[in-house]
Design a protein around this motif. Structure first.
Motif, PDB file in Angstrom:
ATOM      1  N   VAL A 125       4.682   2.612   6.382  1.00 52.74           N
ATOM      2  CA  VAL A 125       6.075   2.591   5.922  1.00 52.74           C
ATOM      3  C   VAL A 125       6.642   4.008   5.842  1.00 52.74           C
ATOM      4  O   VAL A 125       7.729   4.279   6.336  1.00 52.74           O
ATOM      5  CB  VAL A 125       6.175   1.894   4.545  1.00 52.74           C
ATOM      6  N   ALA A 126       5.892   4.929   5.230  1.00 55.68           N
ATOM      7  CA  ALA A 126       6.432   6.262   4.948  1.00 55.68           C
ATOM      8  C   ALA A 126       6.205   7.275   6.065  1.00 55.68           C
ATOM      9  O   ALA A 126       7.087   8.067   6.367  1.00 55.68           O
ATOM     10  CB  ALA A 126       5.830   6.785   3.657  1.00 55.68           C
ATOM     11  N   VAL A 127       5.035   7.258   6.667  1.00 55.83           N
ATOM     12  CA  VAL A 127       4.683   8.307   7.625  1.00 55.83           C
ATOM     13  C   VAL A 127       5.085   7.940   9.047  1.00 55.83           C
ATOM     14  O   VAL A 127       5.832   8.658   9.698  1.00 55.83           O
ATOM     15  CB  VAL A 127       3.169   8.618   7.559  1.00 55.83           C
ATOM     16  N   ALA A 128       4.580   6.825   9.517  1.00 55.07           N
ATOM     17  CA  ALA A 128       4.845   6.403  10.894  1.00 55.07           C
ATOM     18  C   ALA A 128       5.151   4.912  10.886  1.00 55.07           C
ATOM     19  O   ALA A 128       4.232   4.094  10.987  1.00 55.07           O
ATOM     20  CB  ALA A 128       3.631   6.685  11.766  1.00 55.07           C
ATOM     21  N   PRO A 129       6.415   4.528  10.736  1.00 50.37           N
ATOM     22  CA  PRO A 129       6.743   3.097  10.679  1.00 50.37           C
ATOM     23  C   PRO A 129       6.204   2.332  11.884  1.00 50.37           C
ATOM     24  O   PRO A 129       6.506   2.658  13.033  1.00 50.37           O
ATOM     25  CB  PRO A 129       8.271   3.079  10.648  1.00 50.37           C
ATOM     26  N   SER A 130       5.349   1.363  11.584  1.00 49.39           N
ATOM     27  CA  SER A 130       4.683   0.622  12.645  1.00 49.39           C
ATOM     28  C   SER A 130       4.407  -0.797  12.190  1.00 49.39           C
ATOM     29  O   SER A 130       3.824  -1.002  11.121  1.00 49.39           O
ATOM     30  CB  SER A 130       3.375   1.321  13.010  1.00 49.39           C
ATOM     31  N   HIS A 131       4.795  -1.755  13.024  1.00 47.13           N
ATOM     32  CA  HIS A 131       4.509  -3.153  12.720  1.00 47.13           C
ATOM     33  C   HIS A 131       3.002  -3.407  12.723  1.00 47.13           C
ATOM     34  O   HIS A 131       2.481  -4.117  11.875  1.00 47.13           O
ATOM     35  CB  HIS A 131       5.187  -4.081  13.734  1.00 47.13           C
ATOM     36  N   ALA A 132       2.298  -2.815  13.697  1.00 48.55           N
ATOM     37  CA  ALA A 132       0.860  -3.047  13.825  1.00 48.55           C
ATOM     38  C   ALA A 132       0.104  -2.522  12.604  1.00 48.55           C
ATOM     39  O   ALA A 132      -0.785  -3.196  12.075  1.00 48.55           O
ATOM     40  CB  ALA A 132       0.326  -2.396  15.096  1.00 48.55           C
ATOM     41  N   LEU A 133       0.457  -1.312  12.148  1.00 48.63           N
ATOM     42  CA  LEU A 133      -0.212  -0.760  10.960  1.00 48.63           C
ATOM     43  C   LEU A 133       0.095  -1.580   9.718  1.00 48.63           C
ATOM     44  O   LEU A 133      -0.768  -1.783   8.866  1.00 48.63           O
ATOM     45  CB  LEU A 133       0.216   0.689  10.725  1.00 48.63           C
TER      46      LEU A 133
END
Length: 158
Positions: free
Chosen positions: A106-114
Motif C-alpha cells: 500500500v505505502a511503498v509500491a502499490p501492487s495488487h499481487a503483493l
C-alpha cells in the motif's frame, strides 16, 4: 483413595487455570483481526487510490479460503509434527509478514499481487496456524468438557 481423588481434582483445576486464559486471549486477538477486517478496507483505499477498490474484499475472501483450506488439509499433520507452541510462533510470524507485506503493497509500491499475497495468503496461513494450534489441542485436553471449552474459546473469538 481420598488422596488420589484430591490430586485428580487439583489437576483438573490447574488445567483450567493454565489453558483457558491463554486460549481466550489469543483467540480474542484472532477474532478482532478476522472480524475486524472490514475496517481495513477504507484505509487501504485511502492510502493507495491507484489500487482497485474491489481488490481488498477479494483479499479478505482469499484469506478466509486459505485459512479454511490450511486447517482442513494440513492441520492434523502439522500438529503431529510440531508442538502447538511452535505452530503458534510460526503462525504469528506468518501473520506479521503478511501485515508487513500488506503495508509495503500500500505505502511503498502499490501492487495488487503483493496485497493478495500479504493480506490474503500470509495472514490466512498465520491465522489458520494460530487457530488450529490452540483450538484442537485444547479440545483434546478437555475431552470431558468439549462443549464447554469450545463455547469458552468461541466466546473469546467473537
Amino acid at each position: 483413595m481420598c488422596v488420589r481423588a484430591s490430586a485428580s481434582q487439583s489437576e483438573q483445576r490447574m488445567r483450567w487455570r493454565r489453558i483457558l486464559p491463554a486460549g481466550v486471549m489469543t483467540l480474542t486477538g484472532y477474532g478482532i483481526f478476522v472480524y475486524g477486517a472490514s475496517g481495513f478496507i477504507a484505509p487501504v483505499e485511502e492510502q493507495a487510490p491507484m489500487l482497485s477498490h474491489s481488490i481488498v474484499p477479494y483479499c479478505a475472501t482469499l484469506r478466509s479460503l486459505v485459512f479454511a483450506a490450511f486447517n482442513l488439509l494440513f492441520g492434523k499433520a502439522m500438529l503431529r509434527s510440531a508442538s502447538p507452541r511452535t505452530l503458534v510462533l510460526i503462525g504469528t510470524g506468518s501473520f506479521g509478514v503478511g501485515i508487513a507485506t500488506t503495508a509495503a503493497s500500500v505505502a511503498v509500491a502499490p501492487s495488487h499481487a503483493l496485497l493478495l499475497l500479504g493480506f490474503g495468503v500470509a495472514t490466512g496461513v498465520g491465522s489458520g496456524l494460530v487457530y488450529m494450534s490452540i483450538f484442537t489441542p485444547t479440545l483434546a485436553w478437555f475431552a470431558d468438557r468439549k462443549g464447554l471449552v469450545a463455547g469458552v474459546l468461541g466466546a473469546g473469538q467473537s
